[in-house]
Design a protein around this motif. Structure first.
Motif, mmCIF file in Angstrom:
data_model
loop_
_atom_site.group_PDB
_atom_site.id
_atom_site.type_symbol
_atom_site.label_atom_id
_atom_site.label_comp_id
_atom_site.label_asym_id
_atom_site.label_seq_id
_atom_site.Cartn_x
_atom_site.Cartn_y
_atom_site.Cartn_z
ATOM 1 N N ASP A 107 10.657 7.292 -2.730
ATOM 2 C CA ASP A 107 8.696 6.369 -2.478
ATOM 3 C C ASP A 107 8.675 5.065 -2.277
ATOM 4 O O ASP A 107 7.092 4.454 -1.882
ATOM 5 C CB ASP A 107 8.907 6.731 -3.910
ATOM 6 C CG ASP A 107 8.724 8.119 -4.632
ATOM 7 O OD1 ASP A 107 8.634 8.716 -3.323
ATOM 8 O OD2 ASP A 107 8.665 8.602 -5.745
ATOM 9 N N ILE A 139 8.201 4.878 1.252
ATOM 10 C CA ILE A 139 6.818 5.099 2.088
ATOM 11 C C ILE A 139 5.567 4.331 0.937
ATOM 12 O O ILE A 139 3.984 4.643 1.803
ATOM 13 C CB ILE A 139 6.556 6.534 1.937
ATOM 14 C CG1 ILE A 139 6.287 6.821 0.160
ATOM 15 C CG2 ILE A 139 7.061 7.484 2.557
ATOM 16 C CD1 ILE A 139 6.543 8.811 -0.135
ATOM 17 N N LEU A 140 5.814 4.169 0.590
ATOM 18 C CA LEU A 140 5.082 3.468 -0.515
ATOM 19 C C LEU A 140 3.963 2.173 0.476
ATOM 20 O O LEU A 140 2.616 2.183 0.459
ATOM 21 C CB LEU A 140 5.206 1.987 -1.723
ATOM 22 C CG LEU A 140 4.654 1.815 -2.052
ATOM 23 C CD1 LEU A 140 3.055 2.191 -3.535
ATOM 24 C CD2 LEU A 140 5.250 0.132 -3.371
ATOM 25 N N PRO A 141 4.663 1.164 1.667
ATOM 26 C CA PRO A 141 3.790 0.610 2.737
ATOM 27 C C PRO A 141 2.762 1.292 3.396
ATOM 28 O O PRO A 141 1.862 1.314 3.334
ATOM 29 C CB PRO A 141 4.552 0.187 3.282
ATOM 30 C CG PRO A 141 6.458 -0.523 2.586
ATOM 31 C CD PRO A 141 5.668 1.439 1.915
ATOM 32 N N ARG A 170 11.985 -1.061 4.336
ATOM 33 C CA ARG A 170 10.900 -0.828 4.549
ATOM 34 C C ARG A 170 9.848 -1.513 4.709
ATOM 35 O O ARG A 170 8.646 -1.313 5.299
ATOM 36 C CB ARG A 170 10.973 -1.150 3.033
ATOM 37 C CG ARG A 170 9.408 -1.442 2.344
ATOM 38 C CD ARG A 170 9.481 -1.564 0.990
ATOM 39 N NE ARG A 170 9.932 -3.291 1.043
ATOM 40 C CZ ARG A 170 10.423 -4.052 -0.621
ATOM 41 N NH1 ARG A 170 10.121 -2.816 -1.659
ATOM 42 N NH2 ARG A 170 10.547 -5.044 -0.552
ATOM 43 N N GLY A 184 -0.747 -5.048 5.828
ATOM 44 C CA GLY A 184 -0.269 -3.719 5.403
ATOM 45 C C GLY A 184 0.474 -3.233 6.836
ATOM 46 O O GLY A 184 1.784 -2.900 7.521
ATOM 47 N N TYR A 227 1.259 4.407 2.401
ATOM 48 C CA TYR A 227 0.044 4.666 1.710
ATOM 49 C C TYR A 227 -0.683 3.638 1.478
ATOM 50 O O TYR A 227 -1.647 3.404 1.329
ATOM 51 C CB TYR A 227 1.140 4.984 -0.140
ATOM 52 C CG TYR A 227 -1.068 5.137 -1.307
ATOM 53 C CD1 TYR A 227 -0.998 5.764 -0.992
ATOM 54 C CD2 TYR A 227 -0.503 4.214 -2.094
ATOM 55 C CE1 TYR A 227 -2.769 6.100 -2.292
ATOM 56 C CE2 TYR A 227 -1.113 4.286 -2.894
ATOM 57 C CZ TYR A 227 -1.755 4.865 -2.771
ATOM 58 O OH TYR A 227 -3.265 5.185 -4.201
ATOM 59 N N LEU A 228 -0.108 2.151 0.994
ATOM 60 C CA LEU A 228 -0.517 0.946 0.294
ATOM 61 C C LEU A 228 -1.786 0.507 1.672
ATOM 62 O O LEU A 228 -2.915 0.356 2.114
ATOM 63 C CB LEU A 228 -0.204 0.008 0.038
ATOM 64 C CG LEU A 228 0.791 0.015 -1.441
ATOM 65 C CD1 LEU A 228 2.069 -1.087 -1.994
ATOM 66 C CD2 LEU A 228 -0.300 0.700 -1.971
ATOM 67 N N ALA A 229 -1.021 0.583 2.854
ATOM 68 C CA ALA A 229 -2.025 0.443 4.432
ATOM 69 C C ALA A 229 -2.951 1.304 5.060
ATOM 70 O O ALA A 229 -3.218 1.217 6.096
ATOM 71 C CB ALA A 229 -0.364 0.156 5.751
#
Lengths: 394, 208
Positions: free
Chosen positions: B98, B101-103, B148, B78, B105-107
Motif C-alpha cells: 500500500d 501504490i500510495l504515490p 516507491r 507527484g 493514488y496521491l498523484a
C-alpha cells in the motif's frame, strides 16, 4: 486505495487512543438514545391505553393511583364504590359512555376483571378463538395470559383473593375459559375478563362477613364525556360522596414529569460523557497528527495536496465518530432488550422496537457534526505544515 | 530533463543562498556535492518544488515549476519527481504494497498493483510485500523507499544523502541500486550529498 481506507488504517493502528474515544462516545450516545427510546415507548404505551378514556370514576384516594390501577392495571385500586351511586353518574347527560370495572381476584398474578362487553370493544380487541364471556364464571382471557399460563378453551381454574397473592384461593367457584383475545398491545393482553356477577359471586362470603352487599360494589368506571362541561360539573356532584374523578391525561403528564427529573439528570450526565468523548477524539487526532507530521509531509512530497491531508484528518474524525455512534446505538438496543424483559415481567409492558426514532436521527446528526468539528483543528494544522522544514529535519 | 538557472533562496531568519545552475539531461546522472550548511537540502527542496525560490527558475521537462501554484505543484511533483530521503519514512499504518501504490493514488494516477509487484521484485523484496514497513530492516526500508520513488515513472529522481548513514559496502549497494533502478525506469538521477566516497562514481558533479 482511497482516503477512507488510509484513514481507517490510521485509526486502527492506534488501538489504545481510538478505543478510549470510542468507549466514551458509545457510552454517551448509548445512554442518551436509551433514554429517548424509553421515554417514547412508555409514552406510546401510556397513550395507547388511555385511548379516549376522559375520566375515571373511583373511590377517593390518590388520583394517580386510581388511574394506574384502573387504566393501566399496575397499582392496587383505591377501594370500592357503590354501583348504584356510580350508575347515577353514568346516566348523567354529560356522559357518553361508562365502562364499569370490578376488581377483586387474580389467577397466577393475572388480574381478573368483572366488566361488560363494552370494555374489550373500547380497545377494539378481537377474539382469537372462542367467544366473549356471557355467563357468570365464564372468562375471556388476554393473549399474554393464554400464552404464559398455557390456558386453552374449556380449561377451568380457581381464583385467588387480591391482586398479588396466590395463597388465599377461593375454592368455591370454578372459572371456565370460553375465549381468547388476539394480541392488541393494550392492557387487555394481560387481563382475564368476566361478567361482573362472577366477581360478586366469588365474594359472597365476604358480604356475609362485612354485611355489605357485594353486588353493589364495583371498583371504578371508565368514562367518556359527551361534553367538556362534564370535567367541570361532575366533581361538584361527587363532593358529598366517597367517589372522585381523575383525568388520565393529567395524571400521566404528572407522572412523566416526575420521571422527567430523573431522565434529565441522566441525560445531563450522558451529554457530559459525550463532551468528554469529543475532547478525546480531538486530543487523539491532534496527537496522532503531530506524531505523524513527517508522514503527512511525505504524502505531500508524493503528490498529495493540502486538500488531501485536510480530508484525510477529517475522515479519521468522521470514522471514529461514526463507529462510536454505531456502537452507542447498538448498546442502547441491547439495554432496551434487557429493560424490556424486566418491564415485561413487572408490568407486562413490552417496549421492544428497534426502529430509529426521529429524536435519534437528531442525535446522530449532532454527533457526526460535532465529531467532524472536533477534527477540524487537527485538519487545519495538517494543512499548515511546513513540509520542507519537516522533511529536512526528518 | 532538469534545468535550473540563477536559483536563490532566503530563509525568514535572513540566511540566504544562491546556487550554481544545475543541468541533468534525460536519464542522466548528476552529483551535487557540498559540505553541511551550504544549502544542499535547500537546493534539493527547491528542485522538488517543496520550497519556492526567491528568484530563478527550475524547468522540468519544459515546465517552469517555480511558476506553478501550490496545488498544481503538489500534483506535478507527484507525477514527475521521485524523492528518496536520507532516512526512509513510510505511512506506518499501511503495508509495503500500500505504501508503494500510495504515490499513484496521491498523484491521481490509476492504481496498478502489478507495477508495485514488478518493482519490488526487481529489488528482491517480493516476500515483504504484505509486511508493515516497521518490520523491515533499515536496508530493506531504504530499498522500498527507492522502489516507491519510481512508482510513477518520474522524469527525475532526487536523492537526499542516501548513503550518509551507511558503511562503505551498503553505501555502494544503495548507489548501485539507485543508478540501476532509475535507468530501468528511464528516470534521471540527482544525488545530493557530502559523501566524498561518491565523487569518483559519477562523471558529472556540481560542487556547492
Amino acid at each position: 486505495m482511497n482516503l477512507l481506507k488510509i484513514a481507517w488504517k490510521n485509526i486502527a493502528s492506534k488501538p489504545l487512543n481510538t478505543s478510549l474515544s470510542l468507549i466514551l462516545l458509545a457510552f454517551g450516545v448509548g445512554v442518551i438514545s436509551l433514554l429517548l427510546i424509553l421515554e417514547t415507548r412508555l409514552k406510546e404505551q401510556f397513550d395507547r391505553n388511555i385511548k379516549d378514556i376522559d375520566m375515571v370514576l373511583g373511590a377517593k384516594g390518590s388520583p394517580l393511583q386510581l388511574i394506574l390501577a384502573n387504566v393501566y392495571h399496575i397499582d392496587a385500586p383505591t377501594g370500592n364504590i357503590s354501583r348504584k351511586e356510580a350508575e347515577k353518574i353514568i346516566r348523567n347527560p354529560l356522559i357518553e359512555e361508562g365502562i364499569p370495572l370490578a376488581y377483586g381476584d387474580n389467577y397466577k398474578m393475572f388480574r381478573i376483571i368483572g366488566t361488560t362487553h363494552q370494555y374489550p370493544r373500547h380497545y377494539e380487541v378481537e377474539l382469537a378463538k372462542g367467544k366473549l364471556f356471557d355467563t357468570s364464571y365464564a372468562v375471556t382471557i388476554g393473549s399474554k395470559v393464554a400464552q404464559e399460563l398455557g390456558l386453552q378453551l374449556g380449561d377451568t381454574f380457581n381464583s385467588a383473593h387480591g391482586l398479588q397473592d396466590e395463597t388465599d384461593v377461593h375454592t368455591n367457584k370454578d372459572f371456565t375459559v370460553v375465549g381468547v383475545f388476539k394480541e392488541s398491545s393494550s392492557v387487555i393482553d394481560q387481563l382475564i375478563l368476566t361478567e361482573m356477577s362472577s366477581i360478586w359471586g366469588v365474594h359472597e362470603h365476604v358480604g356475609e362477613e362485612t354485611g355489605k352487599d357485594p353486588s353493589d360494589e364495583i371498583t371504578a368506571v371508565l368514562l367518556k364525556k359527551k361534553s367538556p362541561l362534564a370535567l367541570v360539573l361532575l366533581p361538584n356532584l361527587l363532593r358529598e360522596t366517597n367517589m372522585q374523578i381523575a383525568l388520565p391525561a393529567i395524571e400521566i403528564n404528572r407522572l412523566t414529569q416526575n420521571f422527567g427529573i430523573g431522565m434529565n439528570t441522566l441525560q445531563a450526565i450522558a451529554i457530559l460523557i459525550m463532551v468528554l468523548s469529543f475532547i478525546s477524539v480531538f486530543i487523539s487526532l491532534y496527537n496522532s497528527m503531530r506524531e505523524r507530521k513527517y508522514e503527512l509531509a511525505l504524502m505531500r512530497s508524493m503528490g498529495g495536496t493540502r486538500t488531501t491531508l485536510f480530508a484525510l484528518i477529517l475522515s479519521e474524525g468522521f470514522l471514529m465518530t461514526f463507529v462510536g455512534l454505531l456502537l452507542g446505538l447498538f448498546l442502547s438496543r441491547i439495554g432496551m432488550m434487557v429493560l424490556s424483559s424486566v418491564m415485561e415481567d413487572q408490568f407486562n409492558y413490552d417496549v421492544t422496537n428497534f426502529g430509529i426514532l426521529p429524536m435519534e436521527w437528531l442525535l446522530i446528526g449532532i454527533t457526526i457534526f460535532v465529531g467532524v468539528l472536533a477534527s477540524l483543528l487537527p485538519a487545519i494544522s495538517a494543512v499548515r505544515l511546513d513540509i520542507s522544514k519537516i522533511l529536512a529535519d526528518g | 530533463m532538469l534545468q535550473s538557472s540563477n536559483l536563490t533562496f532566503s530563509y525568514p531568519n535572513g540566511t540566504s543562498f544562491s546556487f550554481p545552475d544545475v543541468f541533468c539531461e534525460e536519464k542522466g546522472h548528476l552529483l551535487l556535492l557540498g559540505e553541511s550548511g551550504q544549502g544542499k537540502t535547500t537546493l534539493l527542496h527547491l528542485l522538488a518544488g517543496m520550497l519556492r525560490p526567491s528568484a530563478g527558475s527550475v524547468g522540468i521537462n519544459g515546465t517552469d515549476i517555480a511558476q506553478l501554484d501550490r496545488k498544481a505543484m503538489d500534483t506535478f511533483r507527484g507525477q514527475h519527481i521521485g524523492i528518496v530521503f536520507q532516512t526512509a519514512h513510510f505511512v506506518e499504518s499501511l503495508s509495503v504494497e500500500d505504501n508503494l501504490i500510495l504515490p499513484q493514488y496521491l498523484a491521481g494516477k490509476t492504481i496498478d498493483r502489478n507495477k508495485a509487484q514488478l518493482i519490488i521484485g526487481r529489488l528482491n523484496l517480493t516476500q515483504k510485500l504484505h509486511e508493515k514497513t516497521r518490520n523491515l530492516s533499515v536496508g530493506e526500508q531504504q530499498r522500498v523507499a527507492i522502489a516507491r520513488s519510481l512508482m510513477n515513472d518520474p522524469a527525475i529522481v532526487l536523492a537526499d544523502e542516501p548513503t550518509s548513514a551507511l558503511d562503505d559496502r551498503n553505501a555502494e549497494e544503495v548507489i548501485s541500486l539507485l543508478e540501476e533502478q532509475a535507468a530501468l525506469s528511464g528516470a534521471g538521477l540527482i544525488i545530493v550529498t557530502h559523501d566524498q566516497r561518491l565523487k569518483d562514481r559519477f562523471e558529472k558533479s556540481v560542487v556547492l
